[in-house]
Design a protein around this motif. Sequence first.
Motif, PDB file in Angstrom:
ATOM      1  N   GLY A  84       0.781  -1.228   0.000  1.00 24.10           N
ATOM      2  CA  GLY A  84       0.000   0.000   0.000  1.00 24.10           C
ATOM      3  C   GLY A  84       0.811   1.276   0.000  1.00 24.10           C
ATOM      4  O   GLY A  84       0.252   2.372   0.035  1.00 24.10           O
ATOM      5  N   CYS A  85       2.146   1.132  -0.029  1.00 22.40           N
ATOM      6  CA  CYS A  85       3.032   2.300   0.037  1.00 22.40           C
ATOM      7  C   CYS A  85       2.688   3.179   1.237  1.00 22.40           C
ATOM      8  O   CYS A  85       2.540   4.398   1.134  1.00 22.40           O
ATOM      9  CB  CYS A  85       2.986   3.103  -1.260  1.00 22.40           C
ATOM     10  SG  CYS A  85       3.805   2.253  -2.643  1.00 22.40           S
ATOM     11  N   THR A  86       2.556   2.534   2.389  1.00 19.79           N
ATOM     12  CA  THR A  86       2.256   3.243   3.629  1.00 19.79           C
ATOM     13  C   THR A  86       3.322   2.904   4.671  1.00 19.79           C
ATOM     14  O   THR A  86       4.061   1.928   4.523  1.00 19.79           O
ATOM     15  CB  THR A  86       0.882   2.834   4.187  1.00 19.79           C
ATOM     16  OG1 THR A  86       0.877   1.411   4.406  1.00 19.79           O
ATOM     17  CG2 THR A  86      -0.238   3.204   3.220  1.00 19.79           C
ATOM     18  N   THR A  87       3.370   3.710   5.698  1.00 17.13           N
ATOM     19  CA  THR A  87       4.329   3.505   6.777  1.00 17.13           C
ATOM     20  C   THR A  87       3.572   3.047   8.015  1.00 17.13           C
ATOM     21  O   THR A  87       3.052   3.874   8.771  1.00 17.13           O
ATOM     22  CB  THR A  87       5.098   4.812   7.065  1.00 17.13           C
ATOM     23  OG1 THR A  87       5.685   5.263   5.843  1.00 17.13           O
ATOM     24  CG2 THR A  87       6.193   4.581   8.085  1.00 17.13           C
ATOM     25  N   PRO A  88       3.486   1.740   8.247  1.00 17.10           N
ATOM     26  CA  PRO A  88       2.774   1.243   9.425  1.00 17.10           C
ATOM     27  C   PRO A  88       3.482   1.669  10.720  1.00 17.10           C
ATOM     28  O   PRO A  88       4.685   1.919  10.715  1.00 17.10           O
ATOM     29  CB  PRO A  88       2.836  -0.282   9.263  1.00 17.10           C
ATOM     30  CG  PRO A  88       3.154  -0.520   7.831  1.00 17.10           C
ATOM     31  CD  PRO A  88       3.970   0.657   7.403  1.00 17.10           C
ATOM     32  N   PRO A  89       2.742   1.736  11.815  1.00 16.27           N
ATOM     33  CA  PRO A  89       3.381   2.051  13.095  1.00 16.27           C
ATOM     34  C   PRO A  89       4.513   1.057  13.378  1.00 16.27           C
ATOM     35  O   PRO A  89       4.394  -0.136  13.093  1.00 16.27           O
ATOM     36  CB  PRO A  89       2.255   1.880  14.118  1.00 16.27           C
ATOM     37  CG  PRO A  89       0.994   2.011  13.321  1.00 16.27           C
ATOM     38  CD  PRO A  89       1.307   1.501  11.952  1.00 16.27           C
ATOM     39  N   GLY A  90       5.607   1.571  13.890  1.00 16.71           N
ATOM     40  CA  GLY A  90       6.754   0.724  14.197  1.00 16.71           C
ATOM     41  C   GLY A  90       7.745   0.580  13.059  1.00 16.71           C
ATOM     42  O   GLY A  90       8.796  -0.043  13.225  1.00 16.71           O
ATOM     43  N   SER A  91       7.435   1.130  11.899  1.00 13.19           N
ATOM     44  CA  SER A  91       8.362   1.059  10.769  1.00 13.19           C
ATOM     45  C   SER A  91       9.578   1.937  11.060  1.00 13.19           C
ATOM     46  O   SER A  91       9.457   2.984  11.687  1.00 13.19           O
ATOM     47  CB  SER A  91       7.695   1.558   9.485  1.00 13.19           C
ATOM     48  OG  SER A  91       6.605   0.739   9.147  1.00 13.19           O
ATOM     49  N   ARG A  92      10.720   1.509  10.591  1.00 11.76           N
ATOM     50  CA  ARG A  92      11.942   2.285  10.807  1.00 11.76           C
ATOM     51  C   ARG A  92      12.271   3.067   9.545  1.00 11.76           C
ATOM     52  O   ARG A  92      12.310   2.512   8.451  1.00 11.76           O
ATOM     53  CB  ARG A  92      13.087   1.346  11.171  1.00 11.76           C
ATOM     54  CG  ARG A  92      14.395   2.042  11.321  1.00 11.76           C
ATOM     55  CD  ARG A  92      15.063   1.763  12.636  1.00 11.76           C
ATOM     56  NE  ARG A  92      16.210   2.643  12.795  1.00 11.76           N
ATOM     57  CZ  ARG A  92      17.414   2.228  13.109  1.00 11.76           C
ATOM     58  NH1 ARG A  92      17.625   0.955  13.358  1.00 11.76           N
ATOM     59  NH2 ARG A  92      18.406   3.092  13.222  1.00 11.76           N
ATOM     60  N   THR A  93      12.502   4.369   9.713  1.00  7.69           N
ATOM     61  CA  THR A  93      12.843   5.250   8.596  1.00  7.69           C
ATOM     62  C   THR A  93      14.315   5.602   8.658  1.00  7.69           C
ATOM     63  O   THR A  93      14.835   5.987   9.707  1.00  7.69           O
ATOM     64  CB  THR A  93      11.990   6.535   8.643  1.00  7.69           C
ATOM     65  OG1 THR A  93      10.600   6.166   8.571  1.00  7.69           O
ATOM     66  CG2 THR A  93      12.315   7.464   7.490  1.00  7.69           C
TER      67      THR A  93
END
Length: 129
Positions: A84-93
């Motif tokens: 979905g090209c989204t940043t779920p909670p907990g994703s590391r950037t």
Amino acid sequence: MAQGRSSASAGRAIGATAFAVACCCCVVIADAATTYYVGDSNGWSFSSPSWPNGKHFRAGDTLVFRYIPWIHNVVAVDEDGYNGCTTPPGSRTYTSGADSITLTRGDNFFICTRFGHCNLGMKLVVYAA
């Protein structure tokens, strides 16, 4: 004569020890992790999705993402974030422009969230055995 037997025994013991050490070193070398540069000389870019083709990754290998930080980033996401090209909670950037990420067993998903790049195809999935 007794001296000759001692030296032969000592020689065999040294030979066996050297063989055991050599075997251990080979096992350590075989298990050594590999560092891969995503996109090779092109770096992390829109052509990166096909970069893993033909490569065999293992858990513990390191991916190095090289890019211009104000244009791109790297976000380690789950499969839903990837699709979905989204940043779920907990994703590391990651934003340094030279990010090293250690692969875990299974699928590892990465996207760029700058300027809609993920939706334009700047994403990557790497399977590590």
